[in-house]
Design a protein around this motif. Structure first.
Motif, short mmCIF file in Angstrom:
data_model
loop_
_atom_site.label_atom_id
_atom_site.label_comp_id
_atom_site.label_asym_id
_atom_site.label_seq_id
_atom_site.Cartn_x
_atom_site.Cartn_y
_atom_site.Cartn_z
N ARG A 1 0.83 -1.21 0.00
CA ARG A 1 0.00 0.00 0.00
C ARG A 1 0.86 1.26 0.00
NH1 ARG A 1 -2.28 1.43 4.23
NH2 ARG A 1 -3.84 2.74 3.23
N HIS A 2 2.09 1.15 0.48
CA HIS A 2 2.97 2.31 0.60
C HIS A 2 4.04 2.33 -0.50
CE1 HIS A 2 1.19 2.06 4.65
NE2 HIS A 2 1.34 3.37 4.65
N THR A 3 3.76 1.66 -1.61
CA THR A 3 4.69 1.67 -2.73
C THR A 3 3.94 2.04 -4.00
OG1 THR A 3 4.36 -0.62 -3.48
CG2 THR A 3 5.92 -0.28 -1.67
N TYR B 1 11.51 -1.52 1.95
CA TYR B 1 10.74 -1.63 3.19
C TYR B 1 11.14 -2.86 4.00
CZ TYR B 1 7.38 2.07 2.04
OH TYR B 1 6.78 3.28 1.77
N PHE B 2 11.20 -4.01 3.35
CA PHE B 2 11.50 -5.23 4.09
C PHE B 2 12.92 -5.21 4.65
CE2 PHE B 2 7.59 -7.00 2.47
CZ PHE B 2 7.22 -7.90 3.48
N ALA B 3 13.86 -4.62 3.94
CA ALA B 3 15.22 -4.51 4.47
C ALA B 3 15.22 -3.69 5.75
CB ALA B 3 16.13 -3.88 3.43
N LYS B 4 14.48 -2.60 5.76
CA LYS B 4 14.39 -1.75 6.95
C LYS B 4 13.72 -2.49 8.10
CE LYS B 4 14.11 2.41 9.09
NZ LYS B 4 15.21 3.34 9.36
N ILE B 5 12.60 -3.14 7.82
CA ILE B 5 11.86 -3.85 8.86
C ILE B 5 12.72 -4.95 9.47
CG2 ILE B 5 9.91 -5.42 9.25
CD1 ILE B 5 8.40 -3.75 7.08
N ILE B 6 13.36 -5.75 8.63
CA ILE B 6 14.18 -6.86 9.14
C ILE B 6 15.34 -6.34 9.97
CG2 ILE B 6 15.78 -8.68 8.42
CD1 ILE B 6 13.84 -9.16 6.03
N CYS C 1 8.78 1.60 11.30
CA CYS C 1 9.66 1.22 10.18
C CYS C 1 9.04 1.61 8.85
CB CYS C 1 9.91 -0.28 10.21
SG CYS C 1 11.00 -0.87 11.52
N ILE C 2 7.76 1.30 8.70
CA ILE C 2 7.07 1.62 7.46
C ILE C 2 6.99 3.14 7.28
CG2 ILE C 2 4.86 1.48 6.23
CD1 ILE C 2 4.47 -1.28 7.48
N SER C 3 6.63 3.84 8.36
CA SER C 3 6.50 5.29 8.30
C SER C 3 7.81 5.95 7.93
CB SER C 3 6.00 5.81 9.65
OG SER C 3 5.95 7.22 9.66
N PHE D 1 1.72 9.19 0.83
CA PHE D 1 1.92 10.61 1.14
C PHE D 1 1.15 11.07 2.38
CE2 PHE D 1 2.77 10.20 -3.40
CZ PHE D 1 3.96 10.89 -3.53
N CYS D 2 0.39 10.19 3.03
CA CYS D 2 -0.46 10.63 4.13
C CYS D 2 0.33 11.33 5.23
CB CYS D 2 -1.24 9.43 4.70
SG CYS D 2 -2.69 8.99 3.73
N GLU D 3 1.41 10.70 5.68
CA GLU D 3 2.21 11.32 6.74
C GLU D 3 3.13 12.39 6.18
OE1 GLU D 3 4.21 8.55 9.23
OE2 GLU D 3 2.40 7.42 9.71
N PHE D 4 3.69 12.14 5.02
CA PHE D 4 4.63 13.09 4.41
C PHE D 4 3.99 14.46 4.23
CE2 PHE D 4 6.86 14.98 0.76
CZ PHE D 4 8.19 14.83 1.15
#
Length: 238
Positions: free
Chosen positions: A42-44, A54-59, A80-82, A205-208
């Motif tokens: 949803r965020h890509t 994303y997965f690299a950051k989360i892991i 992590c996602i944010s 873009f919701c938070e950005f």
């Protein structure tokens, strides 16, 4: 053979057991639980390299939390996602597309603190005749259809179709973006003057942009069944 999402679950369970299979997103006071992969997607803009970011950051982050014997919470995954959304917007969106539209950052900043789901009248007011500066044009573009087509093609803007449009155009989802529906639905609704639809700013873009989602629904909400249909009817050529 196992379905792709089952294989992903097996990989996460065996190689990264500290990574949760589901996330929880709270929007307008309502909790939404969904598979981790779908929340990431949803965020890509549906490009594989973005999912890997994303997965690299989360892991990496969750592995560090586990090493310190701290509790892995839904907040940690959400953060992590944010945090990664900002990197994706800068590297995968702005850096790529502002080479074509030189004032792209200023354009999207005009939507700061707006609603995420907008009517045509609201977008007209936000843009207010603001010209888009394209490198291959000597004059700034203020034509609304051309502006919307550009924002649609780069993934910033999508269309919210009503049930009648979904059934008539045989769409798989009410949230129509270039990456999940292609050009045709946009062109049809453009010819019809965008009746029976609203515009959606991509949820990445919701938070950005600190978008106002009060009283609005969770956008690009889908499940594995939808993705399987997408692969069968849209992605795979006939």
């Amino acid at each position: 053979a196992d379905q792709p999402h089952k294989r992903l679950e097996n990989v996460l369970r065996n190689a990264y057991p500290y990574v949760p299979l589901e996330t929880m997103t709270t929007m307008d006071g309502v909790d939404h639980t969904m598979p981790l992969f779908i929340d990431v997607l949803r965020h890509t803009f549906w490009r594989p390299r973005e999912i890997l970011i994303y997965f690299a950051k989360i892991i990496a982050v969750l592995r560090d939390i586990k090493r310190r014997n701290l509790e892995i919470t839904s907040f940690a995954v959400g953060k992590c996602i944010s945090d990664t959304t900002r990197d994706v917007i800068r590297t995968e969106f702005l850096n790529e597309f502002q080479r074509h539209c030189t004032n792209l950052r200023d354009i999207i900043e005009r939507f700061r603190r707006s609603k995420q789901i907008l009517t045509r009248e609201q977008i007209d007011k936000i843009l207010g005749g603001y010209a888009f500066s394209f490198v291959d044009r000597d004059v700034g573009v203020v034509d609304f259809p051309t502006q919307m087509r550009f924002l649609y093609e780069i993934g910033f803007i999508g269309l919210e179709a009503d049930r009648k449009v979904v059934e008539r155009l045989k769409l798989l989802h009410t949230d129509i973006f270039w990456f999940n529906a292609g050009d045709e639905p946009f062109e049809v609704m453009l010819l019809e003057g965008f009746i029976d639809c609203n515009f959606i700013i991509h949820p990445v873009f919701c938070e950005f942009l600190d978008l106002d989602v009060r009283g609005q629904r969770l956008t690009l909400k889908f499940d594995w069944n939808y993705l399987q249909q997408q692969e069968s009817y849209v992605i795979v050529p006939s």
